[in-house]
Design a protein around this motif. Structure first.
Motif, PDB file in Angstrom:
ATOM      1  N   ILE A 111      -2.648 -45.537  35.195  1.00 43.25           N
ATOM      2  CA  ILE A 111      -3.933 -45.845  33.989  1.00 43.25           C
ATOM      3  C   ILE A 111      -4.852 -46.063  35.503  1.00 43.25           C
ATOM      4  O   ILE A 111      -4.900 -46.664  36.294  1.00 43.25           O
ATOM      5  CB  ILE A 111      -3.966 -47.485  33.818  1.00 43.25           C
ATOM      6  N   MET A 127       1.875 -50.024  28.444  1.00 36.91           N
ATOM      7  CA  MET A 127       1.015 -50.160  27.053  1.00 36.91           C
ATOM      8  C   MET A 127       1.503 -51.014  26.118  1.00 36.91           C
ATOM      9  O   MET A 127       2.502 -50.346  25.430  1.00 36.91           O
ATOM     10  CB  MET A 127       1.232 -48.791  26.762  1.00 36.91           C
ATOM     11  N   VAL A 162     -10.071 -51.085  25.234  1.00 37.67           N
ATOM     12  CA  VAL A 162      -8.611 -52.049  26.199  1.00 37.67           C
ATOM     13  C   VAL A 162      -8.755 -53.080  26.285  1.00 37.67           C
ATOM     14  O   VAL A 162      -9.806 -53.569  27.575  1.00 37.67           O
ATOM     15  CB  VAL A 162      -8.100 -50.910  27.347  1.00 37.67           C
ATOM     16  N   LEU A 164      -7.683 -55.978  29.946  1.00 38.21           N
ATOM     17  CA  LEU A 164      -6.485 -55.987  30.628  1.00 38.21           C
ATOM     18  C   LEU A 164      -6.112 -57.514  31.651  1.00 38.21           C
ATOM     19  O   LEU A 164      -6.972 -58.247  31.315  1.00 38.21           O
ATOM     20  CB  LEU A 164      -7.903 -55.665  31.701  1.00 38.21           C
ATOM     21  N   THR A 169      -7.361 -55.927  36.581  1.00 41.24           N
ATOM     22  CA  THR A 169      -8.401 -55.875  36.873  1.00 41.24           C
ATOM     23  C   THR A 169      -9.477 -55.979  37.882  1.00 41.24           C
ATOM     24  O   THR A 169      -9.881 -55.838  38.614  1.00 41.24           O
ATOM     25  CB  THR A 169      -9.500 -56.941  35.888  1.00 41.24           C
ATOM     26  N   ARG A 185      -7.478 -44.691  29.623  1.00 46.94           N
ATOM     27  CA  ARG A 185      -6.040 -45.043  28.326  1.00 46.94           C
ATOM     28  C   ARG A 185      -7.825 -45.724  27.048  1.00 46.94           C
ATOM     29  O   ARG A 185      -7.937 -46.067  25.780  1.00 46.94           O
ATOM     30  CB  ARG A 185      -5.714 -46.186  28.211  1.00 46.94           C
ATOM     31  N   VAL A 188     -12.760 -50.696  28.444  1.00 44.13           N
ATOM     32  CA  VAL A 188     -12.764 -52.538  28.568  1.00 44.13           C
ATOM     33  C   VAL A 188     -13.263 -52.655  27.677  1.00 44.13           C
ATOM     34  O   VAL A 188     -14.443 -52.842  27.459  1.00 44.13           O
ATOM     35  CB  VAL A 188     -12.680 -52.672  29.965  1.00 44.13           C
ATOM     36  N   TYR A 206       0.597 -57.027  35.468  1.00 45.87           N
ATOM     37  CA  TYR A 206       0.266 -56.163  34.700  1.00 45.87           C
ATOM     38  C   TYR A 206       0.527 -55.428  33.990  1.00 45.87           C
ATOM     39  O   TYR A 206       1.148 -55.310  33.393  1.00 45.87           O
ATOM     40  CB  TYR A 206      -0.052 -54.785  36.130  1.00 45.87           C
ATOM     41  N   SER A 208      -1.726 -53.707  30.148  1.00 43.83           N
ATOM     42  CA  SER A 208      -2.767 -53.370  29.528  1.00 43.83           C
ATOM     43  C   SER A 208      -2.350 -52.900  27.743  1.00 43.83           C
ATOM     44  O   SER A 208      -1.878 -52.550  27.351  1.00 43.83           O
ATOM     45  CB  SER A 208      -3.281 -51.560  29.557  1.00 43.83           C
ATOM     46  N   GLN A 210      -3.776 -52.753  23.968  1.00 42.47           N
ATOM     47  CA  GLN A 210      -4.940 -52.381  22.659  1.00 42.47           C
ATOM     48  C   GLN A 210      -4.468 -53.136  21.104  1.00 42.47           C
ATOM     49  O   GLN A 210      -3.303 -52.827  20.460  1.00 42.47           O
ATOM     50  CB  GLN A 210      -4.451 -50.922  22.903  1.00 42.47           C
TER      51      GLN A 210
END
Length: 397
Positions: A111, A127, A162, A164, A169, A185, A188, A206, A208, A210
């Motif tokens: 990412i 993800m 997305v 985060l 971030t 991706r 944000v 970490y 991410s 969706q």
């Protein structure tokens, strides 16, 4: 007693001394690495996860028919299952996800900020494709922006927004406003509080996310539920029946609380730490027995010599310290050799599991434990030596 005389006494019984040194070295190597591994496992099991471990349930499952593992039948199945789970008494929220949290690895990739790829490119970030209530299940806080509604990139040309986690971030956009910034991706949409994702990621916090259905789940997917306090057990008993009623063509791999998921994640370290602890305890016991036997036999063989020393004015205290000093010197030499063995064992374990390198203070603590154990074992033989009378020296004359 001088160091040279202590070494001379030890060299007079070479085989016994060598065997005892070897035993002491192996014992220290096991003790040092078991303490190190136990300490690391304890820290891992008690590290913050950002999740409610006891009241959150995780179901890992997979449809048994190929059609149900692909969009659009997959999306319909996920929605039916989530609705059924939300109707179970005691369930606060339910959601689906393409993969579990607090896991070893899974669906991840790089990412980066499209405007600054060279500086921000992070190679391994999970993800997640989830339903809207995923954030309610995890009970995370929204730090920036707004959580998007369910969308499908399969029906349009735009990518879903997305979400985060905070730590990710800060890595991508340190001190900057992030909502609307473009990632590889997608744009944000929001920033949420940190939660434990994958152990194999560059950082466990970490993540991410969706809000969109996964296209396919050939390797299965996860259903997650947050329950009211104290209701996890009652809800758990109903899950298999409810899910099979919704769709019988599924295989449920496991149902766990997130607390159980965390313990499962570190089961190798926990098991090895337990095994090393048991072996260390046994080796320590055997070492104490060997030290006792060696010291006791040594005292019996040197009764006449001790009697002569007593006749020449040596005090009981001096005799006692002399016997203990021999054990202390042997233990210190064994401990020095044991540190070398510990380094070799540490490197061997690092090839199999994650284990930290040795630090400077742990060998001192484990050596002190070993020294105390040997002192305790040789205390009684040394006490026996103080009871030898000067008359013993004249019996053989």
């Amino acid at each position: 007693m001088s160091l040279s005389l202590l070494l001379k006494v030890m060299l007079n019984r070479k085989i016994v001394t060598i065997l005892l040194l070897l035993q002491l070295a192996i014992t220290l190597a096991l003790l040092l690495n078991s303490v190190l591994l136990a300490q690391q496992t304890h820290q891992q099991l008690n590290q913050p996860t950002g999740l409610e471990l006891e009241d959150t349930l995780l179901v890992q499952l997979k449809p048994t028919t190929p059609q149900l593992r692909m969009y659009p039948l997959l999306e319909d199945l996920l929605q039916r299952q989530v609705r059924a789970l939300q109707n179970i008494p005691g369930v606060i929220a339910a959601a689906y996800s393409n993969q579990a949290v607090i896991t070893q690895g899974g669906n991840n990739g790089n990412i980066y900020d499209v405007d600054n790829e060279d500086r921000t490119n992070i190679s391994s970030v999970p993800m997640y494709f989830v339903s809207p209530d995923f954030f309610k299940v995890l009970n995370v806080n929204v730090v920036q922006g707004e959580l998007p509604q369910l969308s499908s990139y399969l029906d349009g040309d735009t990518q879903p927004g997305v979400i985060l986690t905070q730590r990710l971030t800060e890595r991508l956009f340190p001190g900057e406003s992030v909502v609307g910034r473009q990632l590889n991706r997608g744009p944000v949409s929001a920033v949420i509080s940190d939660f434990y994702g994958q152990r194999s990621a560059e950082d466990v916090m970490y993540n991410s996310i969706q809000v969109a259905p996964p296209y396919a789940v050939d390797w299965g997917y996860a259903l997650m539920l947050r329950t009211a306090p104290g209701q996890a057990g009652a809800v758990r008993e109903q899950l298999t029946t409810v899910l099979q009623t919704v769709e019988p063509n599924i295989e449920i791999y496991y149902i766990r609380s997130l607390a159980e998921q965390q313990r499962q994640l570190y089961r190798n370290e926990y098991g090895l730490a337990s095994l090393l602890t048991i072996l260390t305890a046994l080796m320590l016991l055997v070492t104490m027995i060997s030290s006792y036997s060696s010291a006791h036999f040594h005292v019996l063989k040197r009764q006449q010599e001790i009697g002569v020393k007593r006749a020449l004015g040596a005090s009981k205290r001096l005799i006692f310290i002399e016997l203990l000093s021999e054990s202390w010197l042997c233990t210190l030499i064994g401990a020095f050799l044991g540190i070398g063995c510990a380094l070799i064992l540490n490197q061997a374990l690092a090839q199999v599991i994650s284990i930290p390198s040795l630090n400077w203070w742990l060998p001192l603590i484990t050596s002190a434990i070993l020294l105390f154990s040997v002192t305790l074992a040789t205390w009684y033989p040394a006490t026996i030596a103080t009871r030898v009378s000067p008359a013993t020296a004249t019996k053989a004359l």
